[in-house]
Design a protein around this motif. Structure first.
Motif, mmCIF file in Angstrom:
data_model
loop_
_atom_site.group_PDB
_atom_site.id
_atom_site.type_symbol
_atom_site.label_atom_id
_atom_site.label_comp_id
_atom_site.label_asym_id
_atom_site.label_seq_id
_atom_site.Cartn_x
_atom_site.Cartn_y
_atom_site.Cartn_z
ATOM 1 N N GLU A 34 0.832 -1.206 0.000
ATOM 2 C CA GLU A 34 0.000 0.000 0.000
ATOM 3 C C GLU A 34 0.867 1.256 0.000
ATOM 4 O O GLU A 34 0.591 2.202 -0.735
ATOM 5 C CB GLU A 34 -0.934 0.006 1.211
ATOM 6 C CG GLU A 34 -2.060 -1.001 1.121
ATOM 7 C CD GLU A 34 -2.857 -1.107 2.410
ATOM 8 O OE1 GLU A 34 -2.567 -0.360 3.389
ATOM 9 O OE2 GLU A 34 -3.793 -1.935 2.448
ATOM 10 N N LEU A 35 1.905 1.264 0.813
ATOM 11 C CA LEU A 35 2.788 2.422 0.890
ATOM 12 C C LEU A 35 3.551 2.607 -0.432
ATOM 13 O O LEU A 35 3.678 3.736 -0.922
ATOM 14 C CB LEU A 35 3.765 2.286 2.057
ATOM 15 C CG LEU A 35 4.739 3.440 2.250
ATOM 16 C CD1 LEU A 35 3.999 4.760 2.431
ATOM 17 C CD2 LEU A 35 5.643 3.173 3.445
ATOM 18 N N HIS A 36 4.048 1.533 -0.998
ATOM 19 C CA HIS A 36 4.753 1.614 -2.280
ATOM 20 C C HIS A 36 3.845 2.211 -3.353
ATOM 21 O O HIS A 36 4.236 3.113 -4.088
ATOM 22 C CB HIS A 36 5.226 0.213 -2.691
ATOM 23 C CG HIS A 36 5.868 0.168 -4.029
ATOM 24 N ND1 HIS A 36 5.154 -0.026 -5.190
ATOM 25 C CD2 HIS A 36 7.155 0.310 -4.405
ATOM 26 C CE1 HIS A 36 5.979 -0.002 -6.216
ATOM 27 N NE2 HIS A 36 7.197 0.185 -5.771
ATOM 28 N N ASN A 37 2.608 1.715 -3.440
ATOM 29 C CA ASN A 37 1.664 2.196 -4.443
ATOM 30 C C ASN A 37 1.278 3.657 -4.201
ATOM 31 O O ASN A 37 1.149 4.433 -5.144
ATOM 32 C CB ASN A 37 0.426 1.306 -4.480
ATOM 33 C CG ASN A 37 0.751 -0.105 -4.893
ATOM 34 O OD1 ASN A 37 1.815 -0.384 -5.455
ATOM 35 N ND2 ASN A 37 -0.139 -1.029 -4.607
ATOM 36 N N LEU A 38 1.098 4.024 -2.938
ATOM 37 C CA LEU A 38 0.762 5.415 -2.598
ATOM 38 C C LEU A 38 1.927 6.342 -2.913
ATOM 39 O O LEU A 38 1.736 7.454 -3.420
ATOM 40 C CB LEU A 38 0.392 5.488 -1.114
ATOM 41 C CG LEU A 38 -0.452 6.666 -0.646
ATOM 42 C CD1 LEU A 38 -1.736 6.768 -1.462
ATOM 43 C CD2 LEU A 38 -0.787 6.514 0.825
ATOM 44 N N ARG A 39 3.130 5.877 -2.652
ATOM 45 C CA ARG A 39 4.332 6.666 -2.970
ATOM 46 C C ARG A 39 4.445 6.900 -4.471
ATOM 47 O O ARG A 39 4.739 8.002 -4.922
ATOM 48 C CB ARG A 39 5.563 5.932 -2.442
ATOM 49 C CG ARG A 39 6.849 6.659 -2.646
ATOM 50 C CD ARG A 39 8.020 5.848 -2.067
ATOM 51 N NE ARG A 39 9.255 6.427 -2.519
ATOM 52 C CZ ARG A 39 9.818 6.160 -3.695
ATOM 53 N NH1 ARG A 39 9.253 5.303 -4.509
ATOM 54 N NH2 ARG A 39 10.934 6.751 -4.052
ATOM 55 N N LEU A 40 4.187 5.873 -5.271
ATOM 56 C CA LEU A 40 4.202 6.022 -6.725
ATOM 57 C C LEU A 40 3.120 6.997 -7.180
ATOM 58 O O LEU A 40 3.329 7.782 -8.106
ATOM 59 C CB LEU A 40 4.009 4.674 -7.414
ATOM 60 C CG LEU A 40 5.154 3.681 -7.309
ATOM 61 C CD1 LEU A 40 4.819 2.413 -8.082
ATOM 62 C CD2 LEU A 40 6.461 4.263 -7.771
ATOM 63 N N LYS A 41 1.975 6.961 -6.521
ATOM 64 C CA LYS A 41 0.882 7.891 -6.856
ATOM 65 C C LYS A 41 1.318 9.329 -6.598
ATOM 66 O O LYS A 41 1.050 10.222 -7.402
ATOM 67 C CB LYS A 41 -0.370 7.552 -6.058
ATOM 68 C CG LYS A 41 -1.568 8.410 -6.403
ATOM 69 C CD LYS A 41 -2.775 7.957 -5.624
ATOM 70 C CE LYS A 41 -4.010 8.666 -6.062
ATOM 71 N NZ LYS A 41 -4.481 8.252 -7.373
ATOM 72 N N VAL A 42 1.998 9.570 -5.485
ATOM 73 C CA VAL A 42 2.508 10.910 -5.185
ATOM 74 C C VAL A 42 3.458 11.359 -6.287
ATOM 75 O O VAL A 42 3.370 12.496 -6.773
ATOM 76 C CB VAL A 42 3.211 10.945 -3.805
ATOM 77 C CG1 VAL A 42 3.947 12.256 -3.595
ATOM 78 C CG2 VAL A 42 2.207 10.726 -2.681
ATOM 79 N N CYS A 133 2.396 10.371 2.793
ATOM 80 C CA CYS A 133 2.035 10.313 1.370
ATOM 81 C C CYS A 133 0.656 10.917 1.131
ATOM 82 O O CYS A 133 0.458 11.690 0.192
ATOM 83 C CB CYS A 133 2.058 8.873 0.875
ATOM 84 S SG CYS A 133 3.704 8.158 0.763
ATOM 85 N N GLN A 134 -0.298 10.568 1.996
ATOM 86 C CA GLN A 134 -1.658 11.093 1.833
ATOM 87 C C GLN A 134 -1.680 12.607 2.027
ATOM 88 O O GLN A 134 -2.407 13.315 1.330
ATOM 89 C CB GLN A 134 -2.621 10.403 2.814
ATOM 90 C CG GLN A 134 -4.068 10.687 2.527
ATOM 91 C CD GLN A 134 -4.493 10.254 1.129
ATOM 92 O OE1 GLN A 134 -4.264 9.120 0.726
ATOM 93 N NE2 GLN A 134 -5.115 11.150 0.379
ATOM 94 N N THR A 135 -0.872 13.117 2.950
ATOM 95 C CA THR A 135 -0.774 14.564 3.152
ATOM 96 C C THR A 135 -0.290 15.253 1.890
ATOM 97 O O THR A 135 -0.820 16.294 1.488
ATOM 98 C CB THR A 135 0.183 14.873 4.323
ATOM 99 O OG1 THR A 135 -0.341 14.269 5.509
ATOM 100 C CG2 THR A 135 0.352 16.358 4.540
ATOM 101 N N GLN A 136 0.699 14.668 1.221
ATOM 102 C CA GLN A 136 1.217 15.264 -0.013
ATOM 103 C C GLN A 136 0.167 15.224 -1.123
ATOM 104 O O GLN A 136 0.037 16.189 -1.886
ATOM 105 C CB GLN A 136 2.495 14.545 -0.454
ATOM 106 C CG GLN A 136 3.647 14.672 0.520
ATOM 107 C CD GLN A 136 3.966 16.114 0.872
ATOM 108 O OE1 GLN A 136 3.921 17.000 0.038
ATOM 109 N NE2 GLN A 136 4.286 16.343 2.127
ATOM 110 N N ILE A 137 -0.597 14.147 -1.210
ATOM 111 C CA ILE A 137 -1.667 14.066 -2.205
ATOM 112 C C ILE A 137 -2.717 15.135 -1.924
ATOM 113 O O ILE A 137 -3.183 15.826 -2.837
ATOM 114 C CB ILE A 137 -2.292 12.655 -2.230
ATOM 115 C CG1 ILE A 137 -1.290 11.651 -2.803
ATOM 116 C CG2 ILE A 137 -3.590 12.642 -3.035
ATOM 117 C CD1 ILE A 137 -1.720 10.206 -2.707
#
Length: 195
Positions: A34-42, A133-137
């Motif tokens: 989940e973190l890897h995918n969220l990081r890629l999304k950012v 990551c969510q904060t950056q999004i």
């Protein structure tokens, strides 16, 4: 506390993750994916926001790559968004970015987001988590909303809008699109697979 260095074959796609010894491997694997995918999304969203601030929204597919000279002999209007103020050399974007001060906010927010999840954090021994990551999004969502309130004049096919609306197409064609599925991912340590 345990500090994990998570990496794949490419060096620039690594990060540090902080966890405890009480977490089982199944839960850990799910969290890491989940973190890897969220990081890629950012990173994808940051790239899309930088381009949006620089050259405006993406052109409709039928007009991408068409120059103004070619548009004179066809019915397609490459300047449907207005006269370009910062033309895109490749002809993929409209060339009509948001006002300069708004574009500055958009690009600065995107740069801060990319820096917050950059692979260089590993050398600095700084870990990341899903909340960061969510904060950056959320920050980039706010910057896009400042530039295009309620996505007004931002087409549905623009990459920034697709990322923010969870409509992105992830075909795995680039390293930023190679998302991980927990069922198809393994954890390895010291040459041994952790089950």
């Amino acid at each position: 506390m345990v500090l994990l260095e998570v990496k794949r074959s490419e060096k620039k796609n690594e990060f540090l993750y902080e966890t405890t010894v009480k977490v089982n491997n199944g839960e850990l694997l799910k969290e890491l994916c989940e973190l890897h995918n969220l990081r890629l999304k950012v990173l994808r969203l940051a790239m899309a926001c930088k381009e949006l601030a620089k050259h405006g929204p993406l052109r409709p597919e039928e007009t991408r790559g068409i120059s103004e000279d070619l548009s004179k002999v066809t019915e397609l209007d490459v300047n449907a968004y207005g006269q370009p103020t910062r033309p895109d050399e490749s002809g993929f974007r409209t060339g009509v970015p948001p006002p300069p001060e708004v574009a500055e906010v958009l690009s600065r927010t995107a740069e801060e987001a990319a820096a917050a999840v950059a692979g260089e954090l590993v050398q600095q021994k700084r870990s990341i988590d899903k909340k960061a990551c969510q904060t950056q999004i959320d920050n980039m969502r706010g910057a896009v909303m400042i530039a295009y309130p309620a996505f007004h004049r931002l087409p549905v096919y623009d990459p920034a809008r697709q990322e923010l609306e969870e409509q992105e197409e992830l075909d795995g064609a680039s390293e930023l699109q190679s998302v991980l599925e927990p069922a198809q991912t393994n954890l390895w340590w010291a040459g041994k697979e952790l089950r």
